[in-house]
Write an enzyme that holds these catalytic residues in place. Sequence first.
Site: not given
Ligand code: RI2
Length: 306
Positions: A20, A129, A198, A208
């Site tokens: 995100a 993740c 997210d 999430n």
């Molecule tokens: P930060 C990711 O989603 C994961 O679900 C993770 O927990 C969330 O984004 C937040 O990430 P994806 O974009 O903003 O990989 O903390 O589908 O980096």
Amino acid sequence: MINAVRETAEKIKRLEIRGARNIAIAAMEAIDEYARHTKAGSREEFLKELYLVKEMLFATRETEPLMRNALRFVISRVEENGEKNMEELVKVVHAASKQFLSILEESRERIAEFGSRRIRDGSVILTHCHSSTVTYMLRRAKEKGKSFEVFCTETRPFLQGRITARELVEAGIRTTLIVDSAARFFMNKIDMVVVGADAITSEGNVVNKIGTSMMALAAKEARTPFYVVSELLKFDPATMYGDYEKIEERSPSEVWSKPPGNLLIRNPVFDVTRRDFIHGIICEEGIVSPHLVTEIVRRRHPWIFG
Ligand code: RI2
């Protein structure tokens, strides 16, 4: 220049830019860059272009309120500004995008401080993740001299858990990778689960990566504290007024590239963890109860409510 925005949008769709926070940063860079190269002759034309940029980026991934809040933050500055001079309006976009990035940065610093204090020496932490906010906080704890180890899930189908594993190992943190379905097997050894987010809804539920709610269930059953590590900037104001947070569903080919014919495959990317499963949200205001999150967002970032 719209091609540059399209390129960023494609990278977000393909998960070349993911997480995100990284997505919001890329959106801020894209709109700033676009504004600097605009050929718009009037304020109205400029605003129309900005709306187009916003729509293009909004359409990339459905479950990205941080990116949506970021773009609204910038565009509302232009809407509220009576200025007609184009050069000045471009400066408004530049200043607003920079300001948003610094709010995001400050939030991450505060989260790292509060979260690293919560980690007890000798503890075993489980994460799911890859959340850059979570790994930043864990690295901060390590820098402060805390001793702890981390279990991380590989996170099917895209295996972002390997990014987490690599980052933590590089930071010198003892790290064990497990398959997602081994989470319950190890839960009794775990002192604390930390996951990113997210989206945060008005009811204090957290969206999430798929599998998060199963980990929360397992944690609750084992009486293991379950924390969400997230900027309040991921709050989705639309959920306050009745909308459900949309859950992105991606191509089945990410799950199985050459499946037998007639096989149905579903690939939702996120799930919802209800607030009753969440011990606390580690955010820029401190460690807060999910039940209070709407009021805390209103206090810290009133502009989110428009
Ligand atoms: P930060 C990711 O989603 C994961 O679900 C993770 O927990 C969330 O984004 C937040 O990430 P994806 O974009 O903003 O990989 O903390 O589908 O980096």
